[in-house]
Design a protein around this motif. Structure first.
Motif, PDB file in Angstrom:
ATOM      1  N   LEU A 194      42.933 114.434  51.499  1.00 35.06           N
ATOM      2  CA  LEU A 194      41.657 115.242  50.408  1.00 35.06           C
ATOM      3  C   LEU A 194      41.002 115.827  52.451  1.00 35.06           C
ATOM      4  N   THR A 197      34.760 122.423  50.479  1.00 34.18           N
ATOM      5  CA  THR A 197      35.064 121.683  48.571  1.00 34.18           C
ATOM      6  C   THR A 197      36.343 121.247  49.014  1.00 34.18           C
ATOM      7  N   ILE A 198      37.148 121.060  49.656  1.00 31.82           N
ATOM      8  CA  ILE A 198      38.662 119.903  49.652  1.00 31.82           C
ATOM      9  C   ILE A 198      37.587 119.383  50.961  1.00 31.82           C
ATOM     10  N   LEU A 244      35.543 117.080  48.005  1.00 35.37           N
ATOM     11  CA  LEU A 244      36.414 116.429  46.819  1.00 35.37           C
ATOM     12  C   LEU A 244      37.220 114.916  47.604  1.00 35.37           C
ATOM     13  N   LEU A 273      34.292 112.675  47.346  1.00 32.03           N
ATOM     14  CA  LEU A 273      34.187 112.272  46.141  1.00 32.03           C
ATOM     15  C   LEU A 273      35.156 111.053  45.384  1.00 32.03           C
ATOM     16  N   ALA A 274      36.551 111.576  45.985  1.00 33.01           N
ATOM     17  CA  ALA A 274      37.785 110.414  46.212  1.00 33.01           C
ATOM     18  C   ALA A 274      37.092 108.956  45.808  1.00 33.01           C
TER      19      ALA A 274
END
Length: 111
Positions: free
Chosen positions: A62, A94-95, A98, A101-102
């Motif tokens: 990501l 955004t990716i 993420l 966040l992952a």
């Protein structure tokens, strides 16, 4: 993954160097920083024993995809003066978010 992170580092430095000259200073510097920060993070993730398997692969993928899309749109904008793919930067950003966040939500192993 290390080779891609190395390419991101290479392109990040090139974008920062090109961005040091007018008229595209700010925009190229932003793209260059995005690539360099994520290249360093990916190299760190590849080498850490704290995450492995999909817990490593997901954030790495990501981060590389997101920062690459972001920088691609920024580079095209700087080179062409227009944004032919106007949504690449926000989608890429955004990716990349993420990806971070992952990494936050996946359990880490104890050292």
């Amino acid at each position: 993954m290390l080779s891609i992170a190395a390419l991101w580092g290479l392109f990040g430095v090139i974008m920062l160097a090109a961005g040091a000259h007018a008229p595209r200073m700010g925009i190229l510097a932003t793209g260059g920083m995005m690539l360099l920060f994520h290249a360093a993070a990916v190299i760190g993730l590849i080498k850490t024993p704290l995450v492995s398997g999909w817990r490593r692969a997901l954030p790495v993928a990501l981060m590389l995809l997101g920062s690459g899309l972001f920088a691609l749109e920024v580079g095209l904008h700087a080179a062409l003066g227009v944004t032919p793919f106007v949504m690449l930067a926000p989608i890429g950003g955004t990716i990349a978010i993420l990806g971070w966040l992952a990494l936050v939500v996946t359990p880490q192993l104890e050292p």
